[in-house]
Enzyme design. Structure first.
Site, PDB file in Angstrom:
ATOM      1  N   SER A  26       0.829  -1.205   0.000  1.00  0.00           N
ATOM      2  CA  SER A  26       0.000   0.000   0.000  1.00  0.00           C
ATOM      3  C   SER A  26       0.859   1.248   0.000  1.00  0.00           C
ATOM      4  CB  SER A  26      -0.909   0.043   1.228  1.00  0.00           C
ATOM      5  OG  SER A  26      -1.639   1.259   1.222  1.00  0.00           O
ATOM      6  N   GLU A  50      -9.878   1.864   4.320  1.00  0.00           N
ATOM      7  CA  GLU A  50      -9.614   3.065   3.507  1.00  0.00           C
ATOM      8  C   GLU A  50     -10.941   3.630   2.958  1.00  0.00           C
ATOM      9  OE1 GLU A  50      -6.474   2.531   0.449  1.00  0.00           O
ATOM     10  OE2 GLU A  50      -7.977   3.122  -1.021  1.00  0.00           O
ATOM     11  N   HIS A  99      -7.323  -3.521   4.778  1.00  0.00           N
ATOM     12  CA  HIS A  99      -6.753  -2.168   4.759  1.00  0.00           C
ATOM     13  C   HIS A  99      -7.550  -1.298   3.786  1.00  0.00           C
ATOM     14  CE1 HIS A  99      -4.373   0.823   2.564  1.00  0.00           C
ATOM     15  NE2 HIS A  99      -3.721   1.055   3.684  1.00  0.00           N
TER      16      HIS A  99
HETATM   17  C1  6PG Z   1      -3.211   1.510  -1.583  1.00  0.00           C
HETATM   18  C2  6PG Z   1      -4.489   1.766  -2.332  1.00  0.00           C
HETATM   19  C3  6PG Z   1      -4.458   1.134  -3.692  1.00  0.00           C
HETATM   20  C4  6PG Z   1      -5.520   1.627  -4.649  1.00  0.00           C
HETATM   21  C5  6PG Z   1      -6.915   1.398  -4.191  1.00  0.00           C
HETATM   22  C6  6PG Z   1      -7.923   2.217  -4.948  1.00  0.00           C
HETATM   23  O1  6PG Z   1      -3.316   0.909  -0.534  1.00  0.00           O
HETATM   24  O2  6PG Z   1      -2.161   1.929  -2.049  1.00  0.00           O
HETATM   25  O3  6PG Z   1      -5.533   1.201  -1.608  1.00  0.00           O
HETATM   26  O4  6PG Z   1      -4.475  -0.235  -3.513  1.00  0.00           O
HETATM   27  O5  6PG Z   1      -5.297   2.959  -4.927  1.00  0.00           O
HETATM   28  O6  6PG Z   1      -7.192   0.042  -4.377  1.00  0.00           O
HETATM   29  O7  6PG Z   1      -9.139   1.596  -4.741  1.00  0.00           O
HETATM   30  P1  6PG Z   1     -10.468   1.965  -5.465  1.00  0.00           P
HETATM   31  O8  6PG Z   1     -10.164   2.250  -6.910  1.00  0.00           O
HETATM   32  O9  6PG Z   1     -11.284   0.742  -5.300  1.00  0.00           O
HETATM   33  O10 6PG Z   1     -10.998   3.164  -4.773  1.00  0.00           O
END
Ligand code: 6PG
Length: 477
Positions: free
Chosen positions: A128, A189, A185
């Site tokens: 992430s 988020e 996570h």
């Molecule tokens: C991270 C983010 C990454 C991604 C999301 C966006 O932890 O770096 O979560 O994995 O930007 O998956 O998710 P959505 O497009 O579903 O909002």
């Protein structure tokens, strides 16, 4: 010269991970389906470290020291299976295929089992932090066999974000544990983002504040207990002015939130585990509602009425109250997410240490926040804590917040402003603390129409009432 690690799939995430490894002094083998990307990386960033580019998968594999560590950074789903099918035959016993994409943990479990039969280690790794995190230090959640962590962990810890020198990377647990935790996570988020969005909406619609003013409010909050990356970037987004119209950026964006699916997966998994992640679920549903164009259009055309003009005003200091509601609701969302991790850990025998998860989320990842330190402390004290809400820090925070939280939920309801995150978090809190829930009535209904039986408060056993016999209970079992 051989490479310590290789990366295949050199779109922006893969490219930045490769550069991060190289910047830490590791020789990095490079491969991409089309060689152009590989060449570009070396031309642009070759000076940052030592790269060994290969055009073919075979040359790429040959350029790696043993046990080979091959990081796959491609789109989750069939693309990942295709890469595995391409590389597995080229690898030897003990080599590692490391999937750093946002894979579904069930796919990771399946892939690990299949590759284990061939003597290969498959390691599902949650990463992430987006593009910037991949380059400067992400939060890393590796699953897979413990032995593989011995050979892989030190490299991952090198490139991970650090808090006081402690890497945001730890072996989460076997097989799909890493991807599961990354999925949760992302669910958290989603919940965080929804709650922040509700706070903004209330400050704007009830408080009458402009986006720029709300940006300043968020900036202030970021200095306090809400301090986090998402609060920080929210202030930035709200400050942004659209260059072509001069309007606030937030007013020129279509109000339909998209999603790639990890939030939805979190809720699906939670349903299977029987864990009430209502905060995450509401945030997934809120995105779905926002994208429900036919329903929203029909509602607008029909003129679904809002509250009458006499609807109550907010009583209290709105900004302070919303801060309290946001913090309390956030605590609920995290409590639910951690409960889901604990439930999955039990279900799959992953032996996940929840305090360590809070530890590795303190930096690098999207949900990095000051208060993860308190979550870490809570689970360090008691890894089997049934819910974060009963840890003293969180209990104090929520009890201090609850009056304001209730005022905010009331205001939202009275003024017809949707606040599903705030309201459902409060309902969850009140459900946990209720001495009696109306679930007793539901048990009665179930027994009435389906003879599903119920338990009594005053004696053990299963009971069924012969409802037709005018309320004369009969003991069945
Ligand atoms: C991270 C983010 C990454 C991604 C999301 C966006 O932890 O770096 O979560 O994995 O930007 O998956 O998710 P959505 O497009 O579903 O909002």
């Amino acid at each position: 010269q051989k490479a310590q690690i290789g990366v295949t799939g050199l779109a922006v995430m893969g490219r930045n991970l490769a550069r991060n490894f190289a910047r830490h002094g590791h020789t990095v083998a490079l491969h991409n389906r089309s060689y152009g990307r590989t060449k570009e990386l070396v031309e642009e960033f070759g000076h940052e470290g030592t790269f060994l580019p290969s055009e073919s998968a075979a040359d790429f594999v040959a350029s790696l020291e043993r046990p080979r560590r091959v990081v796959i950074m491609v789109k989750a789903g069939p693309a990942t299976d295709a890469v595995i099918d391409e590389f597995a035959p080229l690898l030897e016993e003990g080599d590692m295929l490391i999937d750093a994409g946002n894979a579904h943990y069930a796919d990771t479990r399946r892939r690990e089992a299949a590759l284990k039969a061939k003597g290969l280690h498959f390691v599902g790794v949650g990463v992430s932090g987006g593009e910037e995190g991949a380059l400067h230090g992400p939060s890393i959640m590796p699953g897979g066999p413990k032995e593989s962590y011995e050979a892989l962990g030190p490299l991952l810890e090198d490139i991970a974000a650090k808090v006081d020198g402690v890497p945001c990377c730890v072996h989460v647990g076997p097989d799909g544990a890493g991807h599961f935790v990354k999925m949760v996570h992302n669910g958290i988020e989603y919940a965080d983002m929804q709650l922040i969005a509700e706070a903004y909406d209330l400050l704007r619609q009830v408080g009458g504040h402009s986006p720029a003013e709300i940006a300043d409010i968020f900036k202030g909050w970021n200095e306090g207990r809400l301090g986090s990356y998402l609060i920080e970037i929210t202030a930035e987004v709200l400050k942004q002015v659209d260059a072509s119209t001069g309007k606030p950026f937030v007013d020129i964006v279509v109000d339909r939130a998209e999603q790639k699916g990890t939030g939805r997966w979190t809720v699906q998994a939670a349903l299977d585990l029987g864990v009430p992640v209502s905060g995450i679920a509401e945030s997934v549903f809120a995105r779905a509602i926002s994208g429900g164009v036919p329903e929203r259009t029909a509602a607008a055309e029909a003129g679904l009425p809002g509250p009458s003009a006499t609807a109550g005003q907010h009583t209290g200091d709105l900004v302070a109250d919303v801060e309290q509601a946001l913090f309390a609701s956030k605590i609920v969302a995290y409590a639910q997410g951690f409960q889901q991790i604990q439930a999955a850990s039990k279900e799959y025998d992953w032996d996940i240490n929840p305090g360590e998860m809070a530890k590795i989320w303190r930096d690098g990842c999207i949900i990095r926040a000051k208060f993860l330190d308190f979550i870490k402390q809570a689970y360090d004290k008691n890894a089997a804590l049934p819910t974060l809400l009963v840890d003293q820090y969180f209990l104090d925070a929520v009890s201090g917040a609850q009056d304001a939280w209730r005022r905010v939920a009331v205001t939202a309801a009275q003024q017809g402003i949707p606040a599903p995150g705030f309201s459902s978090a409060l309902a969850y809190y009140d459900s946990l603390r209720a001495s009696r829930l109306p679930a007793a009535l539901i048990q009665g209904q179930r027994d009435f129409f389906g003879a599903h039986t119920y338990q009594r408060v005053d004696k053990p056993g299963s009971f069924h009432t012969l409802w037709a016999a005018e309320g004369r209970p009969e003991v069945d079992a």
